[in-house]
Design an enzyme around this catalytic site. Structure first.
Site, mmCIF file in Angstrom:
data_model
loop_
_atom_site.group_PDB
_atom_site.id
_atom_site.type_symbol
_atom_site.label_atom_id
_atom_site.label_comp_id
_atom_site.label_asym_id
_atom_site.label_seq_id
_atom_site.Cartn_x
_atom_site.Cartn_y
_atom_site.Cartn_z
ATOM 1 C CG HIS A 1 26.124 39.132 19.087
ATOM 2 N ND1 HIS A 1 25.241 39.096 20.136
ATOM 3 C CD2 HIS A 1 25.380 39.122 17.951
ATOM 4 C CE1 HIS A 1 24.009 39.057 19.670
ATOM 5 N NE2 HIS A 1 24.057 39.070 18.351
ATOM 6 C CG ASP B 1 30.199 35.672 18.918
ATOM 7 O OD1 ASP B 1 31.168 35.039 18.460
ATOM 8 O OD2 ASP B 1 29.023 35.309 18.756
ATOM 9 C CE LYS C 1 28.759 33.750 15.414
ATOM 10 N NZ LYS C 1 28.824 33.581 16.879
ATOM 11 C CE1 TYR D 1 19.610 31.897 21.484
ATOM 12 C CE2 TYR D 1 18.769 30.011 20.253
ATOM 13 C CZ TYR D 1 18.593 31.008 21.190
ATOM 14 O OH TYR D 1 17.389 31.118 21.853
ATOM 15 N NE ARG E 1 29.280 12.799 21.065
ATOM 16 C CZ ARG E 1 30.248 12.659 20.154
ATOM 17 N NH1 ARG E 1 30.254 11.584 19.372
ATOM 18 N NH2 ARG E 1 31.186 13.563 20.016
ATOM 19 C CD GLU F 1 18.154 27.239 27.926
ATOM 20 O OE1 GLU F 1 17.650 26.158 27.540
ATOM 21 O OE2 GLU F 1 17.813 28.359 27.501
ATOM 22 C CE LYS G 1 16.190 38.278 22.107
ATOM 23 N NZ LYS G 1 16.873 37.527 20.992
#
Length: 407
Positions: A105, A130, A132, A162, A234, A300, A370
Site C-alpha cells: 500500500h 490496497d 486506498k 487493518y 461481530r 489470524e 518490518k
C-alpha cells in the site's frame, strides 16, 4: 531576414533534440546519492561495529539511493538496470517453483527492493495493491509488474482495513488467480510490502522441503480465552473521513460453523498448492470464510484452523508456534520481545534500524518485518546487499554482471 531564416532552419533540430531528451527522461530510472558512499559501511554495520553505526546513522539522516521511476517504464531495460536475477540459479530451485502473494500500500521503493530480492523467473507473483493507495502509486506498481510475465496484479483489489476481513479477502483473491496460473508452483508464501527475506530462495525451498517435509506452515495454537472476543462479537469495517476503520458491534456471533474448533496464529504462512485448492473448494473452508467476515483479524484464525482439519491436504496434526516464517520484534506488552528495538515502533511492531541488522541476519526465519525505506534507507540497503551476496555465493551458474547490486 537572415536571423529568421537561421532560426527556421534550426527549429526542426531543436524540436528533435527536445523530443529525444524528453523521451530519455520518461524512460530513465534516476537515482540520487548522498556525497558519502554510505553502503561501504554495511559490512561493519552488520558486524556491529560502533563507529560504523555512527557514520551510518548520519547517512540515514541524509537519505540514501532514492529510487525514482517515471511512466511509462522502459521494460527492455528494467531487468538489467534494476538488477533482477534473470535465470534459475540451481536445478533444485527450477524444479520447485514458489508462488508469492504480496499485499502492498505504500513505499514503491521498498516494493522494488523486495520483489527483486525474491524474484526468480521460475516463480510466480500475485501483487495486491490496497485500493486506498494513491493513484500514482498504483500506476507505478502496474507499470513495473507489466514488464514481467510471471508478476501480475490481483484481478480483484480490496480496500484493506487493518484487522479486518478485507485483509484475508485480499489473499483469497490472489489464490483464485494463482490456481489458474500456468506456473506449476509447489507452495505459496504471503508477504506484505514491509517484509524482506533473510533466507535465499534456495534456503527457503530447502526449509520447506527438509524441515517441514512439504507440509503447510501455519504457526499457532488453540484460541486462548483472552482472544475469544475476536470471534465472539461481530465487527464492522468502514471508511470514515478517508480512514479505514474496524469497530466492535454490541452483537454476539453464532458458534463457529460445522462444529469447527477455532485456533489462533499468525496471518503469514506457507501453503501447498493442494491445500490452496482445498481452501477454495471445501465446504468447511467456505463456511468458515463466510462466518469470519465480521470477526476481528480473521487471517489470524482462518489458516491455522483449516490446517488442523485431519483430512486437509498436507495438514499438520499438532500445530504449535513452531515455524520460522518471520522475525518480528513486538513492542513491550504487545508480544514476545527479543533484543528490543533499535529503530522505532509502528502498530506495536519494530521498524528496524541499523543496530538491529546483526540480530536479524542471525535469525532462522525466512523473512523479517518490518522495514521502512523512507526513514531507514541504509538499513534496507545493507540487508539487501548482504542478501544478494549470499544468493550469488550459493550458485554454480555463471553470474551475470547485472546481478550484482550497485553501491
Amino acid at each position: 531576414m537572415n536571423k529568421t531564416k537561421c532560426f527556421l532552419t534550426a527549429l526542426p533540430v531543436f524540436i528533435l533534440a527536445y523530443i529525444i531528451i524528453s523521451y530519455s527522461e520518461i524512460f530513465t530510472e534516476q537515482e540520487e546519492y548522498p556525497k558519502n558512499n554510505c553502503t561501504k559501511q554495511c559490512p561493519a554495520i552488520l558486524s556491529g561495529e560502533a563507529s560504523a553505526f555512527q557514520f551510518g546513522e548520519q547517512c540515514e539522516k541524509q537519505g540514501l539511493k532514492i529510487f525514482h521511476i517515471q511512466i511509462p517504464i522502459n521494460c527492455s531495460r528494467i531487468e538489467l538496470e534494476r538488477n533482477f536475477i534473470t535465470s534459475s540459479l540451481s536445478e533444485e530451485e527450477a524444479s520447485y517453483p514458489l508462488a508469492y502473494i504480496i499485499t502492498i500500500h505504500k513505499e514503491f521503493e521498498m516494493f522494488v527492493k523486495l520483489i527483486r530480492a525474491i524474484y526468480r523467473p521460475e516463480n510466480v507473483y500475485c501483487i495486491h495493491v490496497d485500493q486506498k493507495s494513491p493513484e500514482d502509486y498504483q500506476r507505478k506498481v502496474k507499470s513495473l509488474t507489466g514488464c514481467f510475465q510471471n508478476i501480475f496484479l490481483a484481478s480483484k483489489m480490496e480496500y484493506v482495513v487493518y484487522g479486518g476481513f478485507s485483509r484475508l479477502q485480499a489473499d483469497i483473491n490472489c489464490m483464485k488467480d494463482l490456481v489458474n496460473s500456468t506456473v506449476a508452483w509447489k507452495a505459496v508464501i504471503n508477504l506484505c510490502g514491509q517484509d524482506f527475506p533473510i533466507k535465499t530462495n534456495r534456503e527457503i525451498i530447502q526449509y520447506i522441503k527438509n524441515k517441514w517435509n512439504g507440509k503447510n506452515i501455519t504457526p499457532g495454537i488453540q484460541q486462548p480465552w483472552y482472544l475469544k472476543y475476536r470471534t465472539e462479537y461481530r465487527y464492522k469495517e468502514e471508511m470514515k473521513d478517508g480512514e479505514a476503520q474496524i469497530y466492535q458491534l454490541n452483537q454476539k456471533k453464532t458458534a463457529p460453523p460445522l462444529g469447527l474448533t477455532i485456533y489462533f496464529g499468525t496471518a503469514y504462512y506457507v501453503l501447498t498448492r493442494q491445500f490452496v485448492k482445498f481452501v477454495l473448494e471445501d465446504e468447511r473452508a467456505i463456511a468458515l470464510l463466510e462466518w469470519s467476515r465480521d470477526t476481528y483479524s480473521p487471517d489470524e484464525h482462518y489458516w491455522v484452523t483449516l490446517n488442523r482439519l485431519k483430512d486437509a491436504p498436507n495438514m499438520i496434526p499438532n500445530v504449535t508456534w513452531d515455524g520460522d516464517i518471520r522475525a518480528v520484534v513486538w513492542a513491550p506488552m504487545a508480544g514476545p520481545t527479543y533484543d528490543g528495538c533499535n529503530g522505532y515502533y509502528r502498530n506495536n511492531i519494530c521498524v528496524y534500524g541499523l543496530r538491529d541488522l546483526k540480530w536479524i541476519i542471525q535469525q532462522p526465519a525466512m523473512f523479517a518485518n518490518k522495514f521502512e525505506h523512507s526513514t531507514n534507507p541504509l538499513t534496507v540497503a545493507c540487508l539487501e546487499q548482504w542478501h544478494r551476496e549470499r544468493v550469488l555465493s550459493q550458485t554454480s551458474e555463471t553470474i551475470q554482471p547485472h546481478w550484482y547490486l550497485r553501491d
